[in-house]
Structures are given as structure tokens and as C-alpha cells.
Design a protein around this motif. Sequence first.
Motif, PDB file in Angstrom:
ATOM      1  N   SER A  18       0.894  -1.020  -0.015  1.00 31.41           N
ATOM      2  CA  SER A  18       0.064  -0.091   0.096  1.00 31.41           C
ATOM      3  C   SER A  18       0.760   1.237  -0.116  1.00 31.41           C
ATOM      4  CB  SER A  18      -0.920   0.018   1.245  1.00 31.41           C
ATOM      5  OG  SER A  18      -1.616   1.089   1.269  1.00 31.41           O
ATOM      6  N   LEU A  19       2.019   1.190   0.732  1.00 30.44           N
ATOM      7  CA  LEU A  19       2.783   2.508   1.083  1.00 30.44           C
ATOM      8  C   LEU A  19       3.449   2.638  -0.639  1.00 30.44           C
ATOM      9  CD1 LEU A  19       4.051   1.822   4.616  1.00 30.44           C
ATOM     10  CD2 LEU A  19       2.728   3.928   3.536  1.00 30.44           C
ATOM     11  N   THR A  20       3.966   1.334  -1.225  1.00 33.65           N
ATOM     12  CA  THR A  20       4.653   1.403  -2.193  1.00 33.65           C
ATOM     13  C   THR A  20       3.823   2.223  -3.333  1.00 33.65           C
ATOM     14  OG1 THR A  20       6.112  -0.489  -1.554  1.00 33.65           O
ATOM     15  CG2 THR A  20       5.738   0.249  -4.104  1.00 33.65           C
ATOM     16  N   ALA A  21       2.633   1.624  -3.406  1.00 35.19           N
ATOM     17  CA  ALA A  21       1.609   2.156  -4.374  1.00 35.19           C
ATOM     18  C   ALA A  21       1.410   3.510  -4.295  1.00 35.19           C
ATOM     19  CB  ALA A  21       0.120   1.392  -4.421  1.00 35.19           C
ATOM     20  N   THR A  22       1.242   3.889  -2.999  1.00 32.22           N
ATOM     21  CA  THR A  22       1.022   5.362  -2.622  1.00 32.22           C
ATOM     22  C   THR A  22       2.240   6.092  -3.155  1.00 32.22           C
ATOM     23  OG1 THR A  22      -0.375   4.941  -0.630  1.00 32.22           O
ATOM     24  CG2 THR A  22       0.694   7.271  -0.828  1.00 32.22           C
ATOM     25  N   PRO A 264       4.669  21.495  -4.173  1.00 31.37           N
ATOM     26  CA  PRO A 264       5.234  21.386  -2.930  1.00 31.37           C
ATOM     27  C   PRO A 264       4.525  20.392  -1.889  1.00 31.37           C
ATOM     28  CG  PRO A 264       4.885  23.560  -3.642  1.00 31.37           C
ATOM     29  CD  PRO A 264       4.271  22.565  -4.688  1.00 31.37           C
ATOM     30  N   GLN A 265       3.115  20.400  -1.955  1.00 28.07           N
ATOM     31  CA  GLN A 265       2.430  19.390  -1.131  1.00 28.07           C
ATOM     32  C   GLN A 265       2.470  18.011  -1.346  1.00 28.07           C
ATOM     33  OE1 GLN A 265       0.604  20.234   1.708  1.00 28.07           O
ATOM     34  NE2 GLN A 265       0.928  18.010   1.978  1.00 28.07           N
ATOM     35  N   THR A 266       2.592  17.760  -2.691  1.00 29.59           N
ATOM     36  CA  THR A 266       3.018  16.540  -3.203  1.00 29.59           C
ATOM     37  C   THR A 266       4.216  15.777  -2.788  1.00 29.59           C
ATOM     38  OG1 THR A 266       1.258  16.627  -4.925  1.00 29.59           O
ATOM     39  CG2 THR A 266       2.540  14.444  -4.921  1.00 29.59           C
ATOM     40  N   VAL A 267       5.507  16.707  -2.925  1.00 30.03           N
ATOM     41  CA  VAL A 267       6.656  16.218  -2.724  1.00 30.03           C
ATOM     42  C   VAL A 267       6.574  16.055  -0.887  1.00 30.03           C
ATOM     43  CG1 VAL A 267       8.983  17.134  -2.241  1.00 30.03           C
ATOM     44  CG2 VAL A 267       7.861  17.536  -4.464  1.00 30.03           C
ATOM     45  N   THR A 268       6.088  16.716  -0.248  1.00 31.19           N
ATOM     46  CA  THR A 268       5.963  16.563   1.192  1.00 31.19           C
ATOM     47  C   THR A 268       5.323  15.259   1.465  1.00 31.19           C
ATOM     48  OG1 THR A 268       5.944  19.107   1.656  1.00 31.19           O
ATOM     49  CG2 THR A 268       5.102  17.450   3.524  1.00 31.19           C
ATOM     50  N   THR A 275       9.417   7.854   4.201  1.00 31.02           N
ATOM     51  CA  THR A 275      10.061   7.665   5.479  1.00 31.02           C
ATOM     52  C   THR A 275       9.197   6.413   6.120  1.00 31.02           C
ATOM     53  OG1 THR A 275      10.374  10.016   5.710  1.00 31.02           O
ATOM     54  CG2 THR A 275      10.177   8.727   7.870  1.00 31.02           C
ATOM     55  N   ILE A 276       7.828   6.644   6.173  1.00 28.58           N
ATOM     56  CA  ILE A 276       6.882   5.567   6.651  1.00 28.58           C
ATOM     57  C   ILE A 276       7.438   4.096   5.898  1.00 28.58           C
ATOM     58  CG2 ILE A 276       4.818   4.693   7.107  1.00 28.58           C
ATOM     59  CD1 ILE A 276       3.914   7.562   7.327  1.00 28.58           C
ATOM     60  N   LEU A 277       7.662   4.107   4.791  1.00 29.00           N
ATOM     61  CA  LEU A 277       7.785   2.837   3.997  1.00 29.00           C
ATOM     62  C   LEU A 277       9.120   2.241   4.442  1.00 29.00           C
ATOM     63  CD1 LEU A 277       7.222   0.819   1.995  1.00 29.00           C
ATOM     64  CD2 LEU A 277       8.146   2.231   0.213  1.00 29.00           C
ATOM     65  N   SER A 278      10.122   3.136   4.682  1.00 29.12           N
ATOM     66  CA  SER A 278      11.497   2.757   4.886  1.00 29.12           C
ATOM     67  C   SER A 278      11.432   2.307   6.455  1.00 29.12           C
ATOM     68  CB  SER A 278      12.574   3.951   4.885  1.00 29.12           C
ATOM     69  OG  SER A 278      12.702   4.438   3.678  1.00 29.12           O
ATOM     70  N   ALA A 279      10.772   2.871   7.276  1.00 23.04           N
ATOM     71  CA  ALA A 279      10.531   2.378   8.717  1.00 23.04           C
ATOM     72  C   ALA A 279       9.934   0.940   8.848  1.00 23.04           C
ATOM     73  CB  ALA A 279       9.705   3.638   9.331  1.00 23.04           C
ATOM     74  N   THR A 280       8.912   1.101   8.074  1.00 20.11           N
ATOM     75  CA  THR A 280       8.153  -0.520   7.941  1.00 20.11           C
ATOM     76  C   THR A 280       8.845  -1.384   7.538  1.00 20.11           C
ATOM     77  OG1 THR A 280       6.162   0.887   7.447  1.00 20.11           O
ATOM     78  CG2 THR A 280       6.036  -1.387   7.029  1.00 20.11           C
ATOM     79  N   GLN A 281       9.585  -1.173   6.489  1.00 23.77           N
ATOM     80  CA  GLN A 281      10.670  -2.134   5.662  1.00 23.77           C
ATOM     81  C   GLN A 281      11.630  -2.830   6.795  1.00 23.77           C
ATOM     82  OE1 GLN A 281      11.887  -0.169   2.357  1.00 23.77           O
ATOM     83  NE2 GLN A 281      10.252  -1.233   1.044  1.00 23.77           N
ATOM     84  N   ALA A 282      12.322  -1.599   7.637  1.00 23.01           N
ATOM     85  CA  ALA A 282      13.438  -1.848   8.784  1.00 23.01           C
ATOM     86  C   ALA A 282      12.674  -2.687   9.688  1.00 23.01           C
ATOM     87  CB  ALA A 282      13.862  -0.576   9.153  1.00 23.01           C
ATOM     88  N   SER A 283      11.658  -2.154  10.072  1.00 28.90           N
ATOM     89  CA  SER A 283      10.884  -3.087  11.208  1.00 28.90           C
ATOM     90  C   SER A 283      10.649  -4.320  10.896  1.00 28.90           C
ATOM     91  CB  SER A 283       9.512  -2.337  11.597  1.00 28.90           C
ATOM     92  OG  SER A 283       8.937  -2.731  12.577  1.00 28.90           O
ATOM     93  N   PHE A 284      10.008  -4.572   9.631  1.00 31.95           N
ATOM     94  CA  PHE A 284       9.788  -5.855   9.294  1.00 31.95           C
ATOM     95  C   PHE A 284      11.074  -6.925   9.117  1.00 31.95           C
ATOM     96  CE2 PHE A 284       9.268  -8.799   5.619  1.00 31.95           C
ATOM     97  CZ  PHE A 284       8.238  -9.714   6.186  1.00 31.95           C
ATOM     98  N   THR A 285      11.902  -6.293   8.614  1.00 31.00           N
ATOM     99  CA  THR A 285      13.164  -6.911   8.451  1.00 31.00           C
ATOM    100  C   THR A 285      13.693  -7.396   9.877  1.00 31.00           C
ATOM    101  OG1 THR A 285      13.783  -5.746   6.499  1.00 31.00           O
ATOM    102  CG2 THR A 285      15.557  -7.094   7.426  1.00 31.00           C
TER     103      THR A 285
END
Length: 297
Positions: A18-22, A264-268, A275-285
Motif C-alpha cells: 500500500s505504501l509503495t503504491a502510494t 510542494p504538498q505532493t513532494v512533502t 519515510t514510513i515505508l522505510s521504517a516499515t521495511q526496517a521494522s519488518f526485516t
Amino acid sequence: MQISTSQFYATNQRNMQSLTATADKLQTQISTGKRINDPSDDAVGYRRLQGLTREASNDAAYSGNITIVSSALDQADTALKSITDEIQSAKELAVKANGGTLSASDRTVIAGQLDAIVQNIATLANAKDSRGASIFASGDSPAVTINPGGGISYATSGPTAVPIGASSSAVPGEAASRLFVDANGNDILSSITGLAQALRGTGDVSSLAGSVGDQLTASNDQVAGVQGALGARAQRVDIESQRMQDVAVDREATRKDIEDTDIPQTVTDLQKTMTILSATQASFTKLASLSLFDYLK
């Protein structure tokens, strides 16, 4: 509550997908500059954009018609100014013919000049617009026809109205009969021709010249009236053209609000998602690598 290993993997996989698709969607919005790239992005907005596209397409067609009508009316105005000049010249010749002191050669010269004026007016009246359509007749029919026997006929219907808006149209000209035929059915070109023929004879033409002079004055007023009506019509077409331009500006602003990406909003949002995806991947790993022995420590 117990969570099985399969549930753990499935839940985290769905979250990361879901995060990757977003993230992919946000990157597409940034790269294309469009917030809506598929109907699924915003069904209501997508339908609104389709409506705006149809409106723009219709107005493009109307805009082309406005250009044609404006050009034809400008051409008609120019022709009418020249016709007015020709009628004025004929009036001056009629006054000269009414002088009563003309020699035979003078009469012949004036007759030839009057014939030339009739030909010039007929040529001006038979002008065509950019489409090849007559300005003072219907379709491509001649507005003024000088018959071999000397008779003159006029178009009694003008150009067909052209749509210049969803609920408005304009006629790019006028019928020739309105220019040259008075309320009593007399036409000015035949009167000019009649005076020219009389001048080639030997009789007194003073009375006829005076009568034709009066008709020419009335004819000039008649042409001026038509010219004024066409001028008012041209002004209405200009107003419609300006209105259409204003609508186009508003439509484009609406389209941008609906479709364009707020960079600007979309880049944010993308940065947050990554950031959330990276954290999720790290947590899952990290969690996936743990064994029962790690929990027992």
C-alpha cells in the motif's frame, strides 16, 4: 491474541504494498504534473475534467466561427464603404447631367462613367468571404447579376446564420436586395443604367437626372442603414468573442484546481510516505529475523 507467522507476513506485506503504491502514485503526480491520471484517482474530478474538455472543444469550434463571421462582417463593411463612394460619384455625375449644358461628347463620357459605376458596385456586392460564400447572398450565389438584356437582378436572401455560441448565432452579411431595392421595388443600379442610356440619346435628361439624383441620396441612406446594422452585429460578435475568452480563462483555472498537482504538498507527502515505508521495511526485516531463542533471552 496470538498472531501467526503467516498473518504477520501478510499484514506487513499489505502495508508495504500500500505504501509503495502510494509512493508510486505520488511520483507519477509529480512527474506528470497531474493529480488525476486515471478515473480511479478521483472519479468526480475525472468526470468534471471530461466536461471541461467537451466545453473547450465546443468553444474552439465557436471561436473558429466567430473568426469567419468577424472577417466577413469586416469585409462587408469595407465593401459598403466603397459602394457608398461609388453611389456618391454617381450622384455627382447625375448633378452634372442635370446641368443642361452638356455637349454630345460630355454626355457620352458621363454615360460611360455611370456604366463603370454600375459594374464596380456589382463587383463589390459579389464579394466572397474566406469560405467562398457570398457576403450579400445565400451560399455562393451572386448577389447582383447584370443580365445580357440589361436587366439587373438581386439576391433576396442573405448568408445563413453561423453559430457563435451555445445559444447564439450571427449572419455574416445581408441580402443584396436590402442594399439596392427601395420599398417601392425600384433599384438604384437600374436607375443609374437608365440615366446612362438616356445620356446616349439626344433628348433632355434634366428631369431624369434630378430624379435619379434623389434616388441616389435615398440609396446612400439605405446602404448606410444596412452598414449600421452590420456594425452592431459585428459588435455583438466581438462581445461574444470576449465572453468566450473570459470563460476560457475561468475554465483553465478550474481545470488546474482539479487536475494539476500541488507540487510542494505532493513532494512533502511523498517524503512522508517514503519515510514510513522505510521504517516499515526496517521494522519488518528486524522482526522477521528474530527467532524463538531471541524472545527467550
